[in-house]
Design an enzyme around this catalytic site. Structure first.
Site, short mmCIF file in Angstrom:
data_model
loop_
_atom_site.label_atom_id
_atom_site.label_comp_id
_atom_site.label_asym_id
_atom_site.label_seq_id
_atom_site.Cartn_x
_atom_site.Cartn_y
_atom_site.Cartn_z
CB CYS A 22 -0.92 0.01 1.22
SG CYS A 22 -1.96 1.49 1.32
N GLY A 66 -6.63 4.61 1.48
CA GLY A 66 -7.23 3.85 2.55
C GLY A 66 -8.42 3.01 2.10
CB SER A 122 -8.58 -4.26 -4.66
OG SER A 122 -8.58 -2.85 -4.68
CB CYS A 252 -4.54 10.90 -15.37
SG CYS A 252 -4.00 9.88 -13.99
CG ASP A 274 -4.25 8.88 -5.90
OD1 ASP A 274 -3.82 9.31 -6.98
OD2 ASP A 274 -4.75 7.74 -5.78
CB CYS A 327 2.37 7.70 -13.76
SG CYS A 327 2.01 8.45 -12.16
#
Length: 393
Positions: A22, A66, A122, A252, A274, A327
């Protein structure tokens, strides 16, 4: 006003799992005095009301974490109530929810279905692959809970997509992952590369590099192209066809700038992305800043424009129009938003060499079908068009 969407973190980095890969868990250090962050009613109301007051073709709310379902069903009932109150005639509202699914019961699923939330669950493949990194605090796997959530959501009529993180565990098993998702009924799929760095700029053990990413994409494409082009939608593939047709891709990372959405943290703080929720990139707060001011913020403008400050190799690459340098998070040093070459670069090149001729043929077919349909419509013949929704990763 330039169109934009909102990516909201109502529970901040808090989560009921402890996934080892994460990237957002470390963001909790931004708010050390808030061990259990939760979005307050006044912040929620202000965020929704002010956003709905802006001129958008679609007002898109993406609820992420989260784990956003820690807020409970009551919170999302409040979300839709405020949206209905402030929506106004002609306002188009779309909600996306990205979740591990473990907190969604039948009543929660019913509410999400009623208000047409697009729910991204997920799922990283078969249970043994999914559970490799997605585990609870006590070490239990989460695959069974995710699958049960999908069944509940479908039973209530909610639209569910699979969002798959490509890690070291499943990168070499693309065909197996794809076959599993297809058998589980996921006809809309999204694959996200896991790229996380250590303090010295090296990839962490669960991350994928260019070789693994390229191998995964090529194997995935080979499975898909055999007979699923008209059956299964893969977001990366859709975006490549869109780019070939000269349209805006839905990803994006394929755009030339990074100014497409804002992150809203639990307390109303605004950030540009994010992946870059960092103290120095805080734009302001919804309680005392308008969206017009946020769009004009020097922090936001500078962050967005740095996407196209490519290194020399990227600037002369034949595939730049398709990957846009990838990215910024993938460009080596994660502490900066520009410069350098994506660690996935060689994987993207391998994939484009492998699949681009076919994508160009598919794009030509799409253009011809659209022209034929337009001709039929102009002569009074009814036409059809496919519709899909997506969750931002």
């Amino acid at each position: 006003m330039k169109p934009f969407s909102l990516l909201l973190k109502p529970a901040g980095a808090d989560c009921n799992l402890r996934c080892s890969h994460c990237f957002y868990r470390s963001r909790a250090t931004l708010y050390p005095n808030t061990p259990q962050p939760r979005m307050a009613a006044d912040v929620l109301e202000r965020t929704i009301r002010s956003y709905l007051a802006t001129d958008q073709p679609v007002h898109l709310f993406s609820w992420q974490g989260g784990e956003p379902t820690l807020m409970g069903r009551d919170f999302f009932e409040q979300v839709t109530a405020v949206q209905v109150e402030h929506g106004g005639p002609g306002t188009v509202i779309a909600n996306g929810l990205q979740t591990n699914g473990l907190r969604i019961d039948d009543s929660f699923a019913r509410h999400l279905a009623r208000y047409r939330f697009l729910v991204g669950v997920s799922i990283d493949g078969p249970p043994e692959l999914h559970d490799r990194y997605r585990r609870s605090r006590s070490g239990e796997g989460s695959a069974a809970g995710a699958r049960a959530a999908v069944e509940r959501l479908r039973r209530q009529g909610a639209e569910v997509n699979a969002v798959t993180l490509v890690t070291r565990a499943n990168a070499g098993r693309a065909a197996e992952v794809y076959d599993y998702l297809k058998k589980e009924g996921f006809l809309f799929q999204q694959y996200v590369p896991c790229v996380e760095f250590d303090g010295e700029g090296g990839l962490l053990p669960f991350s994928v590099g260019g070789d693994e990413w390229g191998e995964f994409l090529c194997a995935l494409f080979d499975e898909w192209i055999r007979g699923d082009v008209r059956k299964v939608s893969i977001r990366d593939f859709d975006s490549i066809v869109a780019a070939i047709l000269g349209r805006s891709p839905s990803l994006c990372r394929m755009e030339k700038e990074c100014r497409h959405y804002f992150v809203v943290e639990h307390n109303g703080d605004i950030y540009p992305c994010d992946f870059f929720v960092r103290r120095e990139l805080r734009i302001g707060n919804v309680m005392d800043m308008s969206w017009e001011e946020a769009l004009r913020s020097p922090v936001y403008e500078r962050f967005g424009s740095r996407k196209s400050e490519w290194c020399e190799e990227c600037a002369r690459c034949e595939y730049l129009s398709l990957c846009a340098g990838d990215c910024p998070k993938h460009r080596g040093d994660p502490s900066r938003a520009d410069g350098g070459k994506s660690v996935l670069c060689e994987g993207w090149k391998r994939f484009f060499r492998h699949a681009l001729p076919t994508f160009r043929s598919l794009a030509k077919e799409v253009a011809e079908e659209e022209a034929s349909r337009a001709a039929g419509l102009s002569s009074g013949t009814a036409g059809t068009a496919s519709k899909r929704q997506e969750v931002r990763s």
